[in-house]
Each structure stands twice: as structure tokens, then as C-alpha cells.
Scaffold this active site. Structure first.
Site, PDB file in Angstrom:
ATOM      1  N   SER A   1      -6.417  -3.605  14.991  1.00  0.00           N
ATOM      2  CA  SER A   1      -5.871  -2.898  16.148  1.00  0.00           C
ATOM      3  C   SER A   1      -6.930  -2.523  17.175  1.00  0.00           C
ATOM      4  O   SER A   1      -6.707  -2.649  18.388  1.00  0.00           O
ATOM      5  CB  SER A   1      -5.129  -1.648  15.678  1.00  0.00           C
ATOM      6  OG  SER A   1      -5.986  -0.782  14.946  1.00  0.00           O
TER       7      SER A   1
ATOM      8  N   CYS B   1      -0.273   4.267   1.777  1.00  0.00           N
ATOM      9  CA  CYS B   1      -0.731   5.237   2.775  1.00  0.00           C
ATOM     10  C   CYS B   1       0.332   5.580   3.815  1.00  0.00           C
ATOM     11  O   CYS B   1       0.359   6.700   4.336  1.00  0.00           O
ATOM     12  CB  CYS B   1      -2.002   4.746   3.458  1.00  0.00           C
ATOM     13  SG  CYS B   1      -1.830   3.185   4.354  1.00  0.00           S
TER      14      CYS B   1
ATOM     15  N   GLU C   1     -16.763  -8.150  -4.403  1.00  0.00           N
ATOM     16  CA  GLU C   1     -15.314  -7.926  -4.314  1.00  0.00           C
ATOM     17  C   GLU C   1     -14.560  -9.249  -4.411  1.00  0.00           C
ATOM     18  O   GLU C   1     -13.534  -9.351  -5.099  1.00  0.00           O
ATOM     19  CB  GLU C   1     -14.972  -7.221  -3.001  1.00  0.00           C
ATOM     20  CG  GLU C   1     -15.388  -5.765  -2.932  1.00  0.00           C
ATOM     21  CD  GLU C   1     -14.422  -4.850  -3.670  1.00  0.00           C
ATOM     22  OE1 GLU C   1     -13.416  -5.340  -4.217  1.00  0.00           O
ATOM     23  OE2 GLU C   1     -14.672  -3.630  -3.700  1.00  0.00           O
TER      24      GLU C   1
ATOM     25  N   LYS D   1     -12.279  -5.327   2.626  1.00  0.00           N
ATOM     26  CA  LYS D   1     -11.777  -4.415   3.661  1.00  0.00           C
ATOM     27  C   LYS D   1     -12.784  -3.286   3.843  1.00  0.00           C
ATOM     28  O   LYS D   1     -13.068  -2.539   2.911  1.00  0.00           O
ATOM     29  CB  LYS D   1     -10.410  -3.862   3.249  1.00  0.00           C
ATOM     30  CG  LYS D   1      -9.770  -2.938   4.273  1.00  0.00           C
ATOM     31  CD  LYS D   1      -8.389  -2.499   3.795  1.00  0.00           C
ATOM     32  CE  LYS D   1      -7.706  -1.581   4.776  1.00  0.00           C
ATOM     33  NZ  LYS D   1      -6.353  -1.161   4.304  1.00  0.00           N
TER      34      LYS D   1
ATOM     35  N   LYS E   1     -11.185  -7.888   6.631  1.00  0.00           N
ATOM     36  CA  LYS E   1     -10.684  -6.935   7.618  1.00  0.00           C
ATOM     37  C   LYS E   1     -11.737  -5.857   7.857  1.00  0.00           C
ATOM     38  O   LYS E   1     -12.193  -5.243   6.895  1.00  0.00           O
ATOM     39  CB  LYS E   1      -9.382  -6.300   7.098  1.00  0.00           C
ATOM     40  CG  LYS E   1      -8.740  -5.306   8.048  1.00  0.00           C
ATOM     41  CD  LYS E   1      -7.461  -4.725   7.454  1.00  0.00           C
ATOM     42  CE  LYS E   1      -6.803  -3.762   8.437  1.00  0.00           C
ATOM     43  NZ  LYS E   1      -5.562  -3.174   7.908  1.00  0.00           N
TER      44      LYS E   1
ATOM     45  N   ARG F   1     -11.561   7.346   3.958  1.00  0.00           N
ATOM     46  CA  ARG F   1     -11.295   6.341   2.920  1.00  0.00           C
ATOM     47  C   ARG F   1     -12.568   5.654   2.442  1.00  0.00           C
ATOM     48  O   ARG F   1     -12.514   4.555   1.885  1.00  0.00           O
ATOM     49  CB  ARG F   1     -10.287   5.317   3.456  1.00  0.00           C
ATOM     50  CG  ARG F   1      -8.922   5.951   3.712  1.00  0.00           C
ATOM     51  CD  ARG F   1      -7.939   4.990   4.333  1.00  0.00           C
ATOM     52  NE  ARG F   1      -6.644   5.650   4.485  1.00  0.00           N
ATOM     53  CZ  ARG F   1      -5.743   5.332   5.406  1.00  0.00           C
ATOM     54  NH1 ARG F   1      -5.987   4.361   6.262  1.00  0.00           N
ATOM     55  NH2 ARG F   1      -4.600   5.984   5.473  1.00  0.00           N
TER      56      ARG F   1
ATOM     57  N   ARG G   1      -3.506   3.383  12.821  1.00  0.00           N
ATOM     58  CA  ARG G   1      -3.068   4.616  12.166  1.00  0.00           C
ATOM     59  C   ARG G   1      -2.131   5.416  13.059  1.00  0.00           C
ATOM     60  O   ARG G   1      -1.281   6.160  12.566  1.00  0.00           O
ATOM     61  CB  ARG G   1      -4.297   5.421  11.727  1.00  0.00           C
ATOM     62  CG  ARG G   1      -5.022   4.701  10.591  1.00  0.00           C
ATOM     63  CD  ARG G   1      -6.362   5.295  10.220  1.00  0.00           C
ATOM     64  NE  ARG G   1      -6.980   4.469   9.175  1.00  0.00           N
ATOM     65  CZ  ARG G   1      -8.243   4.575   8.796  1.00  0.00           C
ATOM     66  NH1 ARG G   1      -9.029   5.472   9.373  1.00  0.00           N
ATOM     67  NH2 ARG G   1      -8.732   3.786   7.861  1.00  0.00           N
TER      68      ARG G   1
ATOM     69  N   CYS H   1       0.851  -1.183   0.000  1.00  0.00           N
ATOM     70  CA  CYS H   1       0.000   0.000   0.000  1.00  0.00           C
ATOM     71  C   CYS H   1       0.888   1.234   0.000  1.00  0.00           C
ATOM     72  O   CYS H   1       2.110   1.136   0.167  1.00  0.00           O
ATOM     73  CB  CYS H   1      -0.938  -0.008   1.207  1.00  0.00           C
ATOM     74  SG  CYS H   1      -2.336   1.138   1.035  1.00  0.00           S
TER      75      CYS H   1
ATOM     76  N   TYR I   1      -2.100  -9.054  16.467  1.00  0.00           N
ATOM     77  CA  TYR I   1      -1.063  -8.497  17.341  1.00  0.00           C
ATOM     78  C   TYR I   1      -0.886  -9.358  18.588  1.00  0.00           C
ATOM     79  O   TYR I   1       0.080  -9.173  19.329  1.00  0.00           O
ATOM     80  CB  TYR I   1      -1.439  -7.057  17.721  1.00  0.00           C
ATOM     81  CG  TYR I   1      -1.688  -6.189  16.516  1.00  0.00           C
ATOM     82  CD1 TYR I   1      -0.629  -5.654  15.791  1.00  0.00           C
ATOM     83  CD2 TYR I   1      -2.986  -5.947  16.060  1.00  0.00           C
ATOM     84  CE1 TYR I   1      -0.853  -4.890  14.653  1.00  0.00           C
ATOM     85  CE2 TYR I   1      -3.221  -5.185  14.925  1.00  0.00           C
ATOM     86  CZ  TYR I   1      -2.149  -4.668  14.231  1.00  0.00           C
ATOM     87  OH  TYR I   1      -2.367  -3.922  13.099  1.00  0.00           O
TER      88      TYR I   1
END
EC number: 4.2.1.24
Length: 324
Positions: free
Chosen positions: A274, A120, A233, A195, A248, A217, A205, A118, A313
Site C-alpha cells: 500500500s 489481525c 524463512e 514479510k 512483502k 509486530r 492498516r 490471518c 492495487y
């Protein structure tokens, strides 16, 4: 009165283990690591307790810890020193992710590197592509060549799997074409094709310094209210050549994980994002929940919904739980 005695198969721990339908294994886990270019940084991310930004020169110890715990798949996210309007740092030879990948492959040849493809994290505006000067939105088609360059650069550095997360239309087709033309026929694409424009991404972020400087977004990520759109998709990405599909976020979208699993034979990956991690950590730190039991229940729920792999995580913690 005649009735069914379902409790017969719950009568002991051994019996329950024997008839258990879903299991979480170390091999299911992909561990995200945030890598910064600045030297001598190991900084805990305030909104992601227990997760750190780690310098390239300190990366080896983090990789060794993860590898020794049994983790065999890593996903790197880069925090570069400088950014520009076209995300140049994503596809240069000595970009932060390219350097991290070379370090990891030099240490462990059998460690799978999943490259988040990506822009970003590398654009000064925080969006996932090139901004159109007139519409002030991401220009889909002008962004695609940069994503192809990024993917090729990541593979040249040693990445084993390309995971494009930008949600541009046609991104899988263009990256597949670019990889094939460069001779990388055997590199699989793990598409972030399902997503959502989710509020659960907030702590990420902070970690990746990738929040948009304007707008949001929602013109390229999916509406959280939509279910059938996920199947459209999925259909497109399968036709374009994806080898694995990411959903996601995961926990608030387990119905989507199951839908995707029911409509494809490719492996399905759940991204335990996250915000999901941080909510669990916060509740555990306040003594409101048993962290280990809740985390493992969350992981099992993703497996039960149809996930073959989980990006989380919690990966190191889960390995420790499984070793008990």
C-alpha cells in the site's frame, strides 16, 4: 578503436520489443479487494487513492469490472462489523471473507480466490494471533490452531489458494497438516514467509482497520535490515510444504526477491504494498511523474528481480494500460 555496439538492439521500438527479456501480463496479477460487512458502502480509502472499501451487496459490480478487464486472481481482505480477542470472525462460516468468496465463485468459477489467512483484521487488539496475558506478546503456538481453522473455513467457502500472512513459526506446517486432514490435499499454500516489519504497510492498516492497538509486530515480522534471515524463512517454509512464496514489501526489497528466486524452484510472488502504491499515486496526482510509465517500470522491475506474480492495487490500471 574497436568497441561493442549495443545500440544495434535498441534501434527501433520493434527491435526493442523483440529482444525484451521481461514482460508484464494480466495473468501475472493478483488484485486485492477490501470487503466490508455493512451494506451500501463504497468508500474511497483516503490514504489509498482509487482503492475502496466495498460492501458485500456491492461486490458483484467490482468483480465484474475486474474480470472484464482480464483479472483472474483476487485476494480478499475483510473488514468485519465486530471483533474479539481471538479473531472469531476469521473462521466462522458466514464471515465476511467467506461470504465474499461464495459470491465470487458463484459469478466466475474460473476466478482464482487467494485467501489472506490471518487474524489481525478480526482481533480487537489488531495483532495477528492470541495475546499472552503475561508477556503481552502474540502466543505463537496458541495462535496456530486458529489459523488452521481459518484456512479450512476459507477453503470450504471456495478459496483456491491459502495465503497465510501472520508470520507465526510453523504456520505453513500446521496449515498444511490441517488442510490435508480435512481432505484438501490439492489446495496450495502461498506463504507470506518473507514479510518484513515495514513502514510501507501504513495505508493498508487504514483500509483493513487492522493497526495494532498497542506495540508493534516486530516480534514476528522480519527486521528490514536482514537479508540472510529471508533465506532461513524460505528454507523452513519449503520444508513445511509451501507451494509459492511471497516477498512483502516488494520495491524496497528487490534484492530479497532475487535471493528467493535464486534459492527455490517454487513460484515467487512480489507484494506491491500500500505505501508503495500511495507514494506513486501522490506523485502522479501532483504531476511530478507519468503514472502509467512509472507503474509499468515498477512492475517490470519486480519481474526482472524474479517475481512470477505480483499482488498490486494497480491491477485494474495495468490491465487498461496493456489494452492500449
Amino acid at each position: 578503436m574497436k568497441f561493442d555496439r549495443h545500440r544495434r538492439l535498441r534501434s527501433s521500438a520493434t527491435m526493442r520489443d523483440m529482444v525484451r527479456e521481461n514482460h508484464v501480463r494480466k495473468e501475472d496479477l493478483i488484485y486485492p479487494i477490501f470487503v466490508v460487512e455493512k451494506d451500501d458502502v463504497k468508500k474511497e480509502i483516503k490514504s489509498l487513492p482509487g482503492v475502496y472499501q466495498i460492501s458485500l451487496n456491492l461486490l458483484e459490480s467490482e468483480l465484474k469490472e475486474a474480470y472484464d478487464l482480464g483479472i483472474r486472481a483476487i485476494m480478499f481482505f475483510g473488514v468485519p462489523n465486530s471483533k474479539d480477542d481471538i479473531g472469531t470472525g476469521a473462521y466462522i462460516h458466514d464471515g465476511v471473507i467467506q461470504q465474499a468468496t461464495r459470491i465470487a465463485k458463484k459469478m466466475y468459477d474460473d476466478l482464482l480466490i487467494v485467501a489472506d489467512t490471518c487474524l489481525c483484521e478480526y482481533t480487537d487488539h489488531g495483532h495477528c494471533g492470541v495475546i499472552d496475558d503475561h508477556t503481552h506478546d502474540v502466543d505463537n503456538d496458541k495462535s496456530l490452531p486458529l489459523l488452521v481453522k481459518t484456512a479450512i473455513s476459507q477453503v470450504e467457502a471456495g478459496a483456491d489458494i491459502i495465503a497465510p500472512s501472520n508470520m507465526m513459526d510453523g504456520f505453513v506446517a500446521e496449515i498444511r497438516r490441517g488442510l490435508d486432514e480435512a481432505g484438501y490435499y490439492n489446495i496450495p499454500i502461498m506463504s507470506y514467509g518473507v514479510k518484513y516489519a515495514s513502514s510501507f504497510f501504513g495505508p493498508f492498516r487504514d483500509a483493513a482497520d487492522s493497526a495494532p492497538s498497542f506495540g508493534d509486530r516486530k516480534t514476528y515480522q522480519m527486521d528490514p535490515a536482514n537479508r540472510l534471515e529471508a533465506l532461513r524463512e524460505l528454507e523452513s517454509d519449503l520444508k513445511e510444504g509451501c507451494d509459492m512464496m511471497i516477498v512483502k514489501p516488494a520495491l524496497s526489497y528487490l534484492d530479497i526477491v532475487r535471493d528467493v528466486k535464486n534459492h527455490t524452484n517454487v513460484p515467487v510472488v512480489a507484494y506491491n504494498v500500500s505505501g508503495e502504491y500511495s507514494m506513486t499515486k501522490a506523485a502522479a496526482q501532483n504531476g511530478w511523474i507519468d503514472e502509467e510509465r512509472v507503474v509499468m517500470e515498477q512492475m517490470v522491475s519486480m519481474k526482472r528481480a524474479g517475481a512470477d506474480m505480483i499482488i498490486t492495487y494497480f491491477a485494474k490500471d495495468i490491465c487498461r494500460y496493456l489494452d492500449k
